[in-house]
Design a protein around this motif. Structure first.
Motif, PDB file in Angstrom:
ATOM      1  N   ALA A 213      53.765 -10.061 -40.829  1.00 16.58           N
ATOM      2  CA  ALA A 213      54.832 -10.422 -39.890  1.00 16.58           C
ATOM      3  C   ALA A 213      55.793  -9.267 -39.708  1.00 16.58           C
ATOM      4  N   GLU A 214      56.161  -8.648 -40.830  1.00 20.01           N
ATOM      5  CA  GLU A 214      57.058  -7.494 -40.737  1.00 20.01           C
ATOM      6  C   GLU A 214      56.400  -6.355 -39.959  1.00 20.01           C
ATOM      7  N   LYS A 215      55.111  -6.167 -40.149  1.00 23.32           N
ATOM      8  CA  LYS A 215      54.393  -5.124 -39.411  1.00 23.32           C
ATOM      9  C   LYS A 215      54.416  -5.419 -37.905  1.00 23.32           C
ATOM     10  N   SER A 216      54.155  -6.641 -37.577  1.00 21.54           N
ATOM     11  CA  SER A 216      54.168  -7.012 -36.145  1.00 21.54           C
ATOM     12  C   SER A 216      55.571  -6.804 -35.536  1.00 21.54           C
ATOM     13  N   GLN A 217      56.571  -7.201 -36.336  1.00 16.55           N
ATOM     14  CA  GLN A 217      57.946  -7.024 -35.860  1.00 16.55           C
ATOM     15  C   GLN A 217      58.284  -5.541 -35.718  1.00 16.55           C
ATOM     16  N   ALA A 218      57.841  -4.749 -36.680  1.00 17.98           N
ATOM     17  CA  ALA A 218      58.108  -3.313 -36.630  1.00 17.98           C
ATOM     18  C   ALA A 218      57.382  -2.681 -35.451  1.00 17.98           C
ATOM     19  N   GLN A 219      56.153  -3.103 -35.224  1.00 12.79           N
ATOM     20  CA  GLN A 219      55.415  -2.553 -34.080  1.00 12.79           C
ATOM     21  C   GLN A 219      56.100  -2.918 -32.769  1.00 12.79           C
ATOM     22  N   ASP A 220      56.581  -4.137 -32.682  1.00 13.07           N
ATOM     23  CA  ASP A 220      57.307  -4.539 -31.474  1.00 13.07           C
ATOM     24  C   ASP A 220      58.573  -3.690 -31.310  1.00 13.07           C
ATOM     25  N   GLN A 221      59.246  -3.490 -32.426  1.00 10.37           N
ATOM     26  CA  GLN A 221      60.457  -2.670 -32.384  1.00 10.37           C
ATOM     27  C   GLN A 221      60.117  -1.233 -32.019  1.00 10.37           C
ATOM     28  N   LEU A 222      59.000  -0.738 -32.537  1.00 12.96           N
ATOM     29  CA  LEU A 222      58.585   0.622 -32.219  1.00 12.96           C
ATOM     30  C   LEU A 222      58.263   0.760 -30.735  1.00 12.96           C
ATOM     31  N   ARG A 223      57.576  -0.174 -30.189  1.00 10.80           N
ATOM     32  CA  ARG A 223      57.250  -0.117 -28.773  1.00 10.80           C
ATOM     33  C   ARG A 223      58.524  -0.177 -27.921  1.00 10.80           C
ATOM     34  N   GLN A 224      59.461  -0.994 -28.389  1.00 13.03           N
ATOM     35  CA  GLN A 224      60.730  -1.087 -27.646  1.00 13.03           C
ATOM     36  C   GLN A 224      61.499   0.227 -27.684  1.00 13.03           C
ATOM     37  N   VAL A 225      61.547   0.841 -28.830  1.00 19.00           N
ATOM     38  CA  VAL A 225      62.246   2.141 -28.954  1.00 19.00           C
ATOM     39  C   VAL A 225      61.521   3.195 -28.142  1.00 19.00           C
TER      40      VAL A 225
END
Length: 243
Positions: A213-225
């Motif tokens: 879950a944290e990985k998915s959230q981080a990936q989403d955050q990475l794509r947003q950045v």
């Protein structure tokens, strides 16, 4: 006259007859008749004296060791003490010995006195001792005592075997119980370890799910950045010529 003479003759004949009868009764018996009587008495004495020797001979096929009168008298006088005294010295030779359990029979010979001692004992303590000068008698008593040791030790040997079997069974029970205890310990450890592993697996699975879950959230955050960076880059480079 003639009549009186005849009476005198008859009376005289009667007196002679009576005197001859008394004389004949007073005569001693002939020595020839007395000799057989004396010989018969001697034979009776010899037979009585020979009775112990005859009794000492074992009956055919018999294992009886009944004591002769002389042996009974000697035994009552203390053959056990006598044999113990002789054993302390060096006059006895041990001819035969039989052991059955704690019982035993021995045939010993005193060459100095030409006598035999037959002993029945238990735990090396004399029980019965028979003293005799008759070799065949000693051998017969020894065989009888040896047979008695077999009979006496039968229950003792049975008890010994049963005690050994009981001890063996108890030892096998202890070994089997120890094996069962080890298996139970191994099973307990295995169950405990299985519970630990199951808990660890659950924790690891939960952690993996959380990390996912944290990985998915981080990936989403990475794509947003990354989108934000591209937008800013576009703004910064706005109006500049493109290569």
């Amino acid at each position: 006259m003639d009549y009186k003479w005849r009476v005198r003759q008859v009376a005289f004949a009667a007196l002679m007859l009576i005197g001859g009868f008394e004389t004949g009764c007073a005569q001693p018996l002939p020595q020839t008749a007395a000799a057989p009587v004396a010989a018969s008495q001697d034979d009776s004495v010899a037979a009585v004296q020979a009775q112990p020797a005859a009794a000492a001979q074992p009956l055919p096929g018999s294992q009886s060791a009944a004591l002769t009168p002389d042996e009974a008298q000697q035994n009552a006088a203390g053959n056990v003490a006598e044999l113990q005294q002789l054993i302390r010295g060096s006059e006895l030779n041990e001819l035969r010995t039989t052991y059955n359990g704690t019982y035993g029979a021995s045939l010993l010979f005193n060459g100095k006195e030409m006598t035999y001692y037959v002993a029945l004992f238990q735990n090396k303590t004399f029980w019965r001792v028979i003293k005799t000068s008759d070799e065949q008698r000693a051998e017969a008593i020894y065989r009888d005592f040896a047979q008695k040791t077999v009979q006496l030790s039968d229950v003792e040997l049975r008890r010994t075997r049963l005690e050994a079997q009981k001890a063996f069974t108890a030892r096998m029970i202890a070994l089997t119980q120890d094996h069962a205890n080890r298996l139970q310990a191994d099973l307990t450890v295995a169950r405990q370890q299985q519970a630990i592993v199951a808990d660890q697996q659950k924790q690891t699975r939960d952690q993996a799910n959380a990390l996912q879950a944290e990985k998915s959230q981080a990936q989403d955050q990475l794509r947003q950045v990354q989108r934000q960076v591209r937008e800013l880059q576009r703004q910064v480079e706005g109006g500049l010529p493109v290569h």
